[in-house]
Each structure stands twice: as structure tokens, then as C-alpha cells.
Design a protein around this motif. Structure first.
Motif, PDB file in Angstrom:
ATOM      1  N   VAL A 119       0.769  -1.525  -0.378  1.00 29.07           N
ATOM      2  CA  VAL A 119       0.530  -0.560  -0.026  1.00 29.07           C
ATOM      3  C   VAL A 119       0.968   1.044   0.463  1.00 29.07           C
ATOM      4  O   VAL A 119       0.661   2.231  -0.484  1.00 29.07           O
ATOM      5  CB  VAL A 119      -0.698   0.021   0.894  1.00 29.07           C
ATOM      6  CG1 VAL A 119      -1.892   1.811   1.181  1.00 29.07           C
ATOM      7  CG2 VAL A 119      -2.005  -0.857   1.426  1.00 29.07           C
ATOM      8  N   GLY A 120       2.029   1.508   1.314  1.00 28.70           N
ATOM      9  CA  GLY A 120       3.214   2.762   0.537  1.00 28.70           C
ATOM     10  C   GLY A 120       3.599   2.643  -0.212  1.00 28.70           C
ATOM     11  O   GLY A 120       3.474   3.540  -0.738  1.00 28.70           O
ATOM     12  N   THR A 121       4.056   1.513  -1.024  1.00 28.63           N
ATOM     13  CA  THR A 121       4.364   1.773  -2.515  1.00 28.63           C
ATOM     14  C   THR A 121       3.296   2.457  -2.738  1.00 28.63           C
ATOM     15  O   THR A 121       3.978   2.490  -4.228  1.00 28.63           O
ATOM     16  CB  THR A 121       5.078   0.030  -2.948  1.00 28.63           C
ATOM     17  OG1 THR A 121       5.902  -0.415  -1.569  1.00 28.63           O
ATOM     18  CG2 THR A 121       6.026   0.544  -3.606  1.00 28.63           C
ATOM     19  N   LEU A 123       1.573   4.183  -3.099  1.00 25.28           N
ATOM     20  CA  LEU A 123       0.764   5.740  -2.460  1.00 25.28           C
ATOM     21  C   LEU A 123       1.954   6.312  -2.907  1.00 25.28           C
ATOM     22  O   LEU A 123       2.142   7.420  -3.180  1.00 25.28           O
ATOM     23  CB  LEU A 123       0.724   5.967  -1.113  1.00 25.28           C
ATOM     24  CG  LEU A 123      -0.829   4.807  -0.475  1.00 25.28           C
ATOM     25  CD1 LEU A 123      -1.134   5.441   1.736  1.00 25.28           C
ATOM     26  CD2 LEU A 123      -1.426   6.197  -1.165  1.00 25.28           C
ATOM     27  N   GLY A 124       3.643   6.160  -2.252  1.00 28.31           N
ATOM     28  CA  GLY A 124       4.495   6.254  -2.814  1.00 28.31           C
ATOM     29  C   GLY A 124       4.613   7.106  -4.622  1.00 28.31           C
ATOM     30  O   GLY A 124       4.805   8.472  -5.443  1.00 28.31           O
ATOM     31  N   LEU A 125       4.319   5.313  -5.383  1.00 28.15           N
ATOM     32  CA  LEU A 125       4.498   5.790  -6.621  1.00 28.15           C
ATOM     33  C   LEU A 125       3.240   6.970  -7.304  1.00 28.15           C
ATOM     34  O   LEU A 125       3.272   7.556  -8.611  1.00 28.15           O
ATOM     35  CB  LEU A 125       4.054   4.452  -7.022  1.00 28.15           C
ATOM     36  CG  LEU A 125       5.148   3.345  -7.031  1.00 28.15           C
ATOM     37  CD1 LEU A 125       4.668   1.793  -7.888  1.00 28.15           C
ATOM     38  CD2 LEU A 125       6.432   3.750  -8.284  1.00 28.15           C
ATOM     39  N   ARG A 126       1.965   6.794  -7.082  1.00 27.86           N
ATOM     40  CA  ARG A 126       0.834   7.740  -7.379  1.00 27.86           C
ATOM     41  C   ARG A 126       1.203   9.244  -6.728  1.00 27.86           C
ATOM     42  O   ARG A 126       0.810  10.054  -7.921  1.00 27.86           O
ATOM     43  CB  ARG A 126      -0.786   7.405  -6.374  1.00 27.86           C
ATOM     44  CG  ARG A 126      -1.729   8.096  -6.645  1.00 27.86           C
ATOM     45  CD  ARG A 126      -2.501   7.766  -6.170  1.00 27.86           C
ATOM     46  NE  ARG A 126      -3.095   8.055  -4.800  1.00 27.86           N
ATOM     47  CZ  ARG A 126      -3.690   7.874  -4.437  1.00 27.86           C
ATOM     48  NH1 ARG A 126      -4.841   6.981  -4.421  1.00 27.86           N
ATOM     49  NH2 ARG A 126      -4.018   8.613  -2.655  1.00 27.86           N
ATOM     50  N   SER A 127       2.361   9.766  -5.532  1.00 32.70           N
ATOM     51  CA  SER A 127       2.387  10.496  -4.791  1.00 32.70           C
ATOM     52  C   SER A 127       3.268  11.250  -6.350  1.00 32.70           C
ATOM     53  O   SER A 127       3.933  12.508  -6.247  1.00 32.70           O
ATOM     54  CB  SER A 127       3.184  10.843  -4.040  1.00 32.70           C
ATOM     55  OG  SER A 127       3.954  10.321  -3.735  1.00 32.70           O
ATOM     56  N   GLN A 128       4.476  10.271  -6.828  1.00 31.32           N
ATOM     57  CA  GLN A 128       5.450  11.131  -7.977  1.00 31.32           C
ATOM     58  C   GLN A 128       4.847  10.985  -9.454  1.00 31.32           C
ATOM     59  O   GLN A 128       5.166  11.057 -10.349  1.00 31.32           O
ATOM     60  CB  GLN A 128       6.544   9.693  -7.412  1.00 31.32           C
ATOM     61  CG  GLN A 128       7.051   9.700  -6.696  1.00 31.32           C
ATOM     62  CD  GLN A 128       8.474   8.919  -5.964  1.00 31.32           C
ATOM     63  OE1 GLN A 128       8.368   7.938  -7.167  1.00 31.32           O
ATOM     64  NE2 GLN A 128       8.562   8.304  -4.842  1.00 31.32           N
TER      65      GLN A 128
ATOM     66  N   ASP B  43      -1.702  13.878  -2.120  1.00 33.42           N
ATOM     67  CA  ASP B  43      -1.612  12.543  -2.463  1.00 33.42           C
ATOM     68  C   ASP B  43      -0.322  12.639  -1.157  1.00 33.42           C
ATOM     69  O   ASP B  43       0.298  11.078  -0.665  1.00 33.42           O
ATOM     70  CB  ASP B  43      -0.891  12.150  -3.720  1.00 33.42           C
ATOM     71  CG  ASP B  43      -1.761  12.447  -4.844  1.00 33.42           C
ATOM     72  OD1 ASP B  43      -2.696  11.936  -4.097  1.00 33.42           O
ATOM     73  OD2 ASP B  43      -1.039  12.758  -5.456  1.00 33.42           O
ATOM     74  N   VAL B  58       3.083   1.124   5.754  1.00 32.76           N
ATOM     75  CA  VAL B  58       3.185   2.500   4.714  1.00 32.76           C
ATOM     76  C   VAL B  58       3.708   3.691   4.530  1.00 32.76           C
ATOM     77  O   VAL B  58       5.177   3.537   3.384  1.00 32.76           O
ATOM     78  CB  VAL B  58       1.143   3.240   4.689  1.00 32.76           C
ATOM     79  CG1 VAL B  58       1.984   4.644   4.262  1.00 32.76           C
ATOM     80  CG2 VAL B  58       0.246   2.784   4.464  1.00 32.76           C
ATOM     81  N   GLY B  61       6.409   1.379   3.012  1.00 35.72           N
ATOM     82  CA  GLY B  61       6.675   1.425   1.223  1.00 35.72           C
ATOM     83  C   GLY B  61       6.758   2.532   0.387  1.00 35.72           C
ATOM     84  O   GLY B  61       7.552   2.651  -0.467  1.00 35.72           O
ATOM     85  N   LEU B  62       6.535   3.685   1.388  1.00 32.30           N
ATOM     86  CA  LEU B  62       6.080   5.197   0.970  1.00 32.30           C
ATOM     87  C   LEU B  62       8.416   5.340   0.757  1.00 32.30           C
ATOM     88  O   LEU B  62       8.736   5.546   0.022  1.00 32.30           O
ATOM     89  CB  LEU B  62       6.056   6.338   1.418  1.00 32.30           C
ATOM     90  CG  LEU B  62       4.525   6.183   1.586  1.00 32.30           C
ATOM     91  CD1 LEU B  62       4.298   6.942   2.926  1.00 32.30           C
ATOM     92  CD2 LEU B  62       4.341   7.437   0.508  1.00 32.30           C
ATOM     93  N   THR B  65       9.950   4.008  -1.799  1.00 31.20           N
ATOM     94  CA  THR B  65       9.777   4.681  -3.889  1.00 31.20           C
ATOM     95  C   THR B  65      10.550   5.892  -3.242  1.00 31.20           C
ATOM     96  O   THR B  65      10.589   6.538  -4.219  1.00 31.20           O
ATOM     97  CB  THR B  65       8.533   5.203  -3.494  1.00 31.20           C
ATOM     98  OG1 THR B  65       8.115   5.998  -2.948  1.00 31.20           O
ATOM     99  CG2 THR B  65       7.489   2.870  -3.835  1.00 31.20           C
ATOM    100  N   GLN B  67      10.402   8.654  -1.304  1.00 35.19           N
ATOM    101  CA  GLN B  67       9.935   8.873   0.178  1.00 35.19           C
ATOM    102  C   GLN B  67      10.474   9.176   1.114  1.00 35.19           C
ATOM    103  O   GLN B  67      11.061   8.519   1.487  1.00 35.19           O
ATOM    104  CB  GLN B  67       7.706   8.585  -0.525  1.00 35.19           C
ATOM    105  CG  GLN B  67       7.085   9.293  -1.291  1.00 35.19           C
ATOM    106  CD  GLN B  67       7.682  10.532  -2.485  1.00 35.19           C
ATOM    107  OE1 GLN B  67       8.482  10.161  -3.157  1.00 35.19           O
ATOM    108  NE2 GLN B  67       6.979  10.921  -2.070  1.00 35.19           N
TER     109      GLN B  67
END
Lengths: 227, 295
Positions: A119-121, A123-128, B43, B58, B61-62, B65, B67
Motif C-alpha cells: 500500500v505504501g509503495t 501511494l509513493g508511486l502515485r504521489s510521484q 497525495d 505504509v 513502502g513510501l 519508493t 519518499q
């Protein structure tokens, strides 16, 4: 696209096996891994660090033998690594470590961590602004017992996290089962879901590419024969 | 005091959200205070609801990527409830996050045991490589948060409604507040217990040093300042930094008094000031302990 034949994979798997007996959990995962790496995931050894690659997160980290064999068959890691799996100098443990194995996105082993990381991954891809890559998380039906999964399922469904796919390998190993089917735990929270024969490659491919992009997608791959 | 540490945290976080890497992860706590930021950065201000395991997952995971997550809740829910997620979803994945806890040890005294968090720093101390900031004044929060967010590693900011009257913004390394001369007993006060420690030893020949960064502890400063007697005063579990002092001074004969919050569940409510007194962390209690140690 390069495909991995069962014969190829078997040879690699035998190097990991080294005479040991594998449980049903290893064999039941092989088909879905093959379909993912052969026909679905946009990841190659050359794009390991590409931020726009698809992500595959193995949450049920004990299903590692087939995973290592497949990564070796596809050139992510040298086949020689398979011969000493679990040894004192080996990079390949009984659970995978992302810092030691090329192509492994998360270290796993303790159950119930992959979906939250997924889920965090997502969300990170989406925010980028990365709309191309998709996040796939492979879980087991017994792993679904862990409450952390249900935190992730509810949140991802409520917020329509459209770049996430959960794959539930259902080999009927959950102690109390999932009456009404495991897929219902996802769909009641707003996910799309497909339940398919976990041995049928074409059915798996259709299910694994069956997301609509507006909500998270679950694929329940049922494998009851165990081997 | 015009604003609290939590206010300073929210304001400072709105600033660092200008960096597109920064992402705030909440589990309902303080969600209302972050509403303006969430409207501006939908976002990157994420509220997962009352789901602390997911909150840390989360964040992991962020970070995978690229973040930079800032994760926030009450200390016991942030650190204790989701400890395995901190260990595995952050540390074992080799990624970092900035955790910001409120509630300190007993800010919410009347709420009872469920909302008390005296063990947070000790628990994070079982892990490797964490930086722990314990600001003693709201004005210390902004620079500590900005530095933590600019880094890559994991850091914990422990915020409290307890505060000293004066800020010491550059006190990561031990900062001498009162110098009693060479060889004098050294009292190290961490974060918001400084004022009580200074008052307790006002007419005693004790050097008082302050830090708002117990991890990594300023071991070089400790070796430079310590004589034979060392007194630790920490606003969380008593003895949390005993290991560090013992290792740092292992080659020197020394005596150590480690003061802080006791382990027991007092099963009492009241105010933060009441609990401070019950744990002997008010000026009178500290003076009793220090005098007994030095005589």
C-alpha cells in the motif's frame, strides 16, 4: 517475451532443493510465479532500479524456493547461488532479504507485512505521478489471518488504490478457513476480485491483468491438490 | 507559553511538505490539525484511520519508493503497538522514517495506563541506528524536525506538553548549563526535565549539562565532563541511558545514579505534575535522590 518452461524451472528448483523434500507451499506457488514473471510483470535484471518498474512483493516469505529458482531462471541472480541456499556464506535465506538478493523488493518472513508495504509503495508511486507501474503482493490464505492485512485491505479499498493487486495463494492452509471464500474479504471493501484455478496459466493471466485501474484488485489462486 | 510542541511540529511539517519527497502518515491522531496541509498536498498527507500497523507499513513502502515519511501518533500507539512494523517494515527493509510521538511519558495522565508511554525510548533503543530527539521546549522542535527530515536514516522526535522555560536549540551534544568546576558531580538532564534538575541542584556543587538528543548520546562530551559521580535525569523510563554511560566510562571507576519514570503501573490518574512528583522527578524529589547519592 521470454518464458520459463516447467522443465527449466525444475532444474533450478532441484539445485535449491538439494535432496530435501519441499512442502506443498513451495509447489503451489510455482505456477502463479511463472505467470507473473513470464507474462505480467515489467521487470528485468536490467531494470532492477528503474523507478517505473512494476513491483512484486513476496509477502509469504517462506515460499522462497520457487522464488529463488525463478529469479535464477530469469537471470536476476547467478544459478550457483542456489547450490548453497541457507548456508553460512549464502545470500539466500529461508526467507528473502531485499538487501542481499537482486530482484527481491522486500525482506519478508514474519507474516502480514507485505500488503502494508505494498500500500505504501502504491501511494509513493502515485504521489510521484508514476501511473505506469503496478504493485503486486503475493500472500497466503493462512497469512490472511494476520490482522495487519485487514487494515491494509480496508484502507486500500476505501481510498480506491487502483495501482495495487493482491494475489492470495489459497492452498486451504488457514486453520479456520475463509467461509464464503477469501475474495469476499476484499470485495466487501470495494476491491475487484477474481477467483481462479491456481494451476491454469491462462486463467491466472486473465485474472492478473483483470484490474480496472480505479480500485485495488485481488486474485485468489486456488490450489487444492497440494502435491 | 504561546504554542505547544505539537503546534510547532504541525507548522514545521507544513514547511517541509514543500519538498515533494515529504509524506505525512497519520492514524487519525492530529488529523484535524493537518487538514490545511492535506487540502494542499492530498497525495502526501495520508490518514489511514486508526490502523497503526498499516501506518508504519505504509511509511516503509513510501520510503522504498524514495519518499521521506513523517509518521505521527501518541507515543504508545506509534512505538509500542507497531513495534514489529518498525523493526521489519523500516529497519529490516533498510529504509528510514521520521517518527513523531506526542504524549511523552504521562502528558495524558488522566487517561490512564493505555495512554502513558514511558518505555518508547527504551524500546527504540533495542534497534540499531536510530536518532532520538527529546526537545525540552517548543522552539527546539523546528530545527530538530528539519534536520531529521533532511536525513535518510530513522529518527524519533519525542514531543511533550512538559517543557523548560528556555529553549536550547543547539544542544544535541551535551550543553553545560551550570559549571561547578573540574571533578564536580555531573548531572545530565534530557529534554523537559532540565528546569527541575537545575532547581533541585541550585545550591549544590553539581555541574548540570543538557541534551535533547539522547541517541546517539554525546559520549565524547560525557567523557570530557564526567568526574566520579554521574547523575542521569531522563523524562522516560529510568535507566534507559545507563548502558550508554556504563560503556562510555567503562575504563574509569565511577558511580551512576539513573533517575526517570518507574516501571510500575501506578493505576492513578491526576495531572502530569502529579505523576512527575510520584516518580520523584519534580525538583524536591530530584533533590532528595541527588543528596542521598552524594552523601
Amino acid at each position: 517475451m521470454t518464458t520459463t518452461t516447467a522443465t527449466d524451472l525444475g532444474a533450478f528448483l532441484n539445485r535449491v532443493r538439494a535432496g530435501r523434500e519441499f512442502g506443498a507451499n513451495v509447489y503451489s506457488t510455482l505456477d502463479v510465479l511463472q505467470v507473473l514473471y513470464d507474462r505480467v510483470l515489467r521487470i528485468t535484471p536490467a531494470t532492477l532500479d528503474d523507478p517505473d518498474r512494476d513491483r512484486f512483493l513476496l509477502s509469504k516469505g517462506h515460499a522462497v524456493a520457487g522464488y529463488y529458482a525463478l529469479l535464477a531462471a530469469r537471470g536476476f541472480l547467478p544459478a550457483e547461488w542456489l547450490d548453497d541456499q541457507g548456508g553460512p556464506a549464502s545470500r539466500l535465506g529461508d526467507h528473502p532479504d531485499r538487501t542481499l538478493v537482486p530482484g527481491v523488493e522486500i525482506g519478508s518472513g514474519s507474516l502480514g507485512h507485505g500488503l502494508g508495504l505494498g500500500v505504501g509503495t502504491a501511494l509513493g508511486l502515485r504521489s510521484q505521478g508514476r501511473t505506469g507501474p503496478r504493485v503486486y503482493v503475493l500472500l497466503g490464505d493462512a497469512e490472511l489471518d494476520e490482522g495487519s492485512n485487514h487494515e491494509a485491505i480496508a484502507y486500500a479499498g476505501a481510498t480506491g488504490l487502483g495501482n495495487l493487486t493482491a494475489i492470495l495463494l489459497d492452498n486451504r492452509s488457514a486453520t479456520y478457513g475463509w467461509p464464503g471464500g477469501a475474495a469476499s474479504r476484499f470485495t466487501v471493501n470495494g476491491w475487484s476480485a477474481a477467483t481462479v484455478d491456481g494451476r491454469d496459466h491462462d486463467a491466472l493471466h486473465a485474472a492478473l491483468t483483470g484490474h480496472d485501474g480505479h480500485r485495488p484488485h485481488a486474485v485468489v489462486a486456488v490450489v487444492t491438490d497440494g502435491e | 507559553m504561546s504554542s505547544t510542541m505539537r503546534d510547532a511540529f504541525v507548522t514545521s511539517t507544513e514547511e517541509v511538505l514543500a519538498d515533494p519527497r515529504t509524506t505525512v502518515v497519520l492514524a487519525d491522531i492530529s488529523a484535524a490539525a493537518f487538514e490545511p496541509a492535506a487540502a494542499r498536498y492530498p497525495d502526501r498527507v495520508i490518514n489511514v484511520g486508526i490502523r497503526e500497523q498499516l501506518m508504519i507499513g505504509v511509511a516503509g513502502g513510501l520510503a522504498l519508493t524514495g519518499q521521506r515519511p513523517i509518521v505521527h501518533s501518541y507515543a504508545p500507539f506509534l512505538v509500542e503497538r507497531a513495534y514489529e512494523q518498525i523493526k521489519l517494515d523500516l529497519d529490516h527493509q533498510d529504509v528510514g522514517a521520521v517518527l513523531v510521538g506526542i504524549g511523552g511519558s504521562y502528558d495524558r495522565a488522566a487517561a490512564g495506563r493505555t495512554h502513558l508511554g514511558p518505555a518508547d525510548v527504551a524500546l527504540l533503543d533495542t534497534l540499531d541506528g536510530w536518532t532520538v530527539h527529546v526537545p525540552g521546549h517548543p522552539d527546539e522542535v523546528r530545527p530538530l524536525l528539519r534536520d531529521a527530515v533532511c536525513g535518510q536514516d530513522s529518527a524519533y522526535l519525542r514531543l511533550s506538553v512538559q517543557a523548560n522555560t528556555q529553549a536550547h536549540p543547539q544542544a544535541g551534544d551535551l550543553h553545560v548549563v551550570r559549571d561547578a568546576g573540574p571533578g564536580a558531580p555531573l548531572l545530565v538532564a534530557v529534554g523537559p526535565v532540565l528546569d527541575a534538575a537545575v532547581e533541585a541542584t541550585a545550591d549544590r556543587p553539581v555541574t548540570v549539562a543538557y541534551t535533547h538528543r539522547p541517541r546517539p548520546f554525546d559520549t565524547a562530551g560525557l567523557r570530557a565532563l564526567a568526574g566520579t559521580e554521574v547523575i542521569l535525569v531522563e523524562p522516560y523510563l529510568a535507566g534507559t541511558s545507563t548502558r550508554v554511560v556504563s560503556e562510555t566510562l567503562a575504563d574509569r571507576p565511577h558511580r551512576l545514579l539513573a533517575l526517570g519514570v518507574g516501571r510500575g503501573d501506578l493505576r492513578r490518574y491526576g495531572s502530569a505534575e502529579d505523576h512527575e512528583r510520584w516518580h520523584g522527578l519534580d525538583a524536591a524529589g530530584l533533590r532528595r535522590s541527588v543528596d542521598a547519592f552524594l552523601t
